[in-house]
Design a protein around this motif. Structure first.
Motif, PDB file in Angstrom:
ATOM      1  N   GLY A  12       0.414  -1.317  -0.409  1.00 38.77           N
ATOM      2  CA  GLY A  12      -0.458  -0.307  -0.403  1.00 38.77           C
ATOM      3  C   GLY A  12       0.983   1.178  -0.097  1.00 38.77           C
ATOM      4  N   LYS A  13       0.261   2.061  -0.430  1.00 32.30           N
ATOM      5  CA  LYS A  13       0.953   3.908  -0.566  1.00 32.30           C
ATOM      6  C   LYS A  13       1.114   4.345   0.885  1.00 32.30           C
ATOM      7  CE  LYS A  13       0.696   4.731  -5.511  1.00 32.30           C
ATOM      8  NZ  LYS A  13      -0.258   5.940  -5.876  1.00 32.30           N
ATOM      9  N   VAL A  14       1.848   5.179   0.576  1.00 31.66           N
ATOM     10  CA  VAL A  14       2.058   6.209   2.438  1.00 31.66           C
ATOM     11  C   VAL A  14       1.545   7.014   1.919  1.00 31.66           C
ATOM     12  CG1 VAL A  14       3.203   6.857   4.116  1.00 31.66           C
ATOM     13  CG2 VAL A  14       3.145   5.416   3.347  1.00 31.66           C
ATOM     14  N   TYR A  15       0.850   7.820   2.142  1.00 28.44           N
ATOM     15  CA  TYR A  15      -0.163   9.817   2.126  1.00 28.44           C
ATOM     16  C   TYR A  15      -0.125   9.940   3.016  1.00 28.44           C
ATOM     17  CZ  TYR A  15      -3.089   6.736  -1.717  1.00 28.44           C
ATOM     18  OH  TYR A  15      -3.307   5.663  -3.039  1.00 28.44           O
ATOM     19  N   SER A  16       0.542  11.110   2.512  1.00 29.44           N
ATOM     20  CA  SER A  16       0.943  12.594   4.247  1.00 29.44           C
ATOM     21  C   SER A  16      -0.832  12.749   4.366  1.00 29.44           C
ATOM     22  CB  SER A  16       1.629  13.832   2.712  1.00 29.44           C
ATOM     23  OG  SER A  16      -0.002  13.869   2.645  1.00 29.44           O
ATOM     24  N   ASP A  17       0.027  13.006   5.653  1.00 29.41           N
ATOM     25  CA  ASP A  17      -1.757  13.559   6.426  1.00 29.41           C
ATOM     26  C   ASP A  17      -2.302  15.472   5.925  1.00 29.41           C
ATOM     27  OD1 ASP A  17      -1.470  11.969   8.348  1.00 29.41           O
ATOM     28  OD2 ASP A  17      -0.444  13.169   9.875  1.00 29.41           O
ATOM     29  N   ASP A  18      -1.502  15.324   5.120  1.00 28.39           N
ATOM     30  CA  ASP A  18      -1.900  17.031   4.352  1.00 28.39           C
ATOM     31  C   ASP A  18      -2.725  16.314   3.410  1.00 28.39           C
ATOM     32  OD1 ASP A  18      -2.716  19.827   3.635  1.00 28.39           O
ATOM     33  OD2 ASP A  18      -0.886  18.815   1.608  1.00 28.39           O
ATOM     34  N   CYS A  33     -16.974  10.540  -3.689  1.00 24.85           N
ATOM     35  CA  CYS A  33     -15.814   9.785  -3.301  1.00 24.85           C
ATOM     36  C   CYS A  33     -15.206   9.610  -4.700  1.00 24.85           C
ATOM     37  CB  CYS A  33     -16.362   8.976  -3.010  1.00 24.85           C
ATOM     38  SG  CYS A  33     -16.800   9.218  -1.900  1.00 24.85           S
ATOM     39  N   GLY A  34     -15.640   9.363  -5.826  1.00 24.68           N
ATOM     40  CA  GLY A  34     -14.592   9.229  -7.182  1.00 24.68           C
ATOM     41  C   GLY A  34     -14.408  11.113  -7.839  1.00 24.68           C
ATOM     42  N   ALA A  43      -7.451   6.320  -5.082  1.00 29.26           N
ATOM     43  CA  ALA A  43      -8.741   4.933  -5.661  1.00 29.26           C
ATOM     44  C   ALA A  43     -10.208   5.908  -4.402  1.00 29.26           C
ATOM     45  CB  ALA A  43      -8.763   4.355  -4.910  1.00 29.26           C
ATOM     46  N   PRO A  44     -11.395   6.191  -4.999  1.00 28.06           N
ATOM     47  CA  PRO A  44     -12.166   6.159  -5.023  1.00 28.06           C
ATOM     48  C   PRO A  44     -12.965   5.868  -3.393  1.00 28.06           C
ATOM     49  CG  PRO A  44     -12.846   6.041  -6.916  1.00 28.06           C
ATOM     50  CD  PRO A  44     -11.701   5.102  -6.930  1.00 28.06           C
ATOM     51  N   SER A  45     -12.594   4.754  -3.396  1.00 25.25           N
ATOM     52  CA  SER A  45     -12.574   3.397  -2.033  1.00 25.25           C
ATOM     53  C   SER A  45     -11.856   4.001  -0.820  1.00 25.25           C
ATOM     54  CB  SER A  45     -13.112   1.978  -2.164  1.00 25.25           C
ATOM     55  OG  SER A  45     -11.496   2.498  -3.276  1.00 25.25           O
ATOM     56  N   THR A  46     -10.957   4.762  -1.184  1.00 23.02           N
ATOM     57  CA  THR A  46      -9.341   4.883  -0.080  1.00 23.02           C
ATOM     58  C   THR A  46      -9.892   6.257   0.291  1.00 23.02           C
ATOM     59  OG1 THR A  46      -8.025   3.829  -1.956  1.00 23.02           O
ATOM     60  CG2 THR A  46      -7.563   6.262   0.405  1.00 23.02           C
TER      61      THR A  46
END
Length: 105
Positions: A12-18, A33-34, A43-46
């Protein structure tokens, strides 16, 4: 990527808090969401999962990585010890679906 058996598993990718904050604000602003996912390249689900978690926990921060590191076998140590005392050499076979035969049998 990690090699697991014969298939490659993507980490999985690591996404920033920002980024998480901006996605949550977009979802909270009434956008789909999409649409939010497309704008921020997630992703829309993310996007939906982050928004639902924010509503539930009031936090957009990532959860700790790694999961539970405690042994799942600790509670079964006595039973495993008894089996090894009876038969010192045990072979673990891969799980078999119900109703199918194991290839070694």
């Amino acid at each position: 990527m990690v090699l697991t058996g014969r298939r490659l598993a993507r980490m999985g990718k690591v996404y920033s808090d920002d980024l998480r904050r901006r996605v949550v604000c977009g979802d909270g602003g009434g956008q789909e969401c999409g649409d939010v996912g497309a704008v921020f390249d997630v992703a829309p689900s993310t996007a939906g999962n982050w928004y639902r978690r924010y509503r539930r926990e009031s936090s957009h921060a990532a959860r700790p990585l790694g999961g539970d590191r405690r042994s799942k076998l600790t509670e079964h140590a006595g039973w495993i010890g008894e089996r090894l005392a009876e038969t010192p050499e045990l072979t673990l076979l891969p799980p078999v679906r119900a109703g199918s035969r194991h290839p070694d049998k």
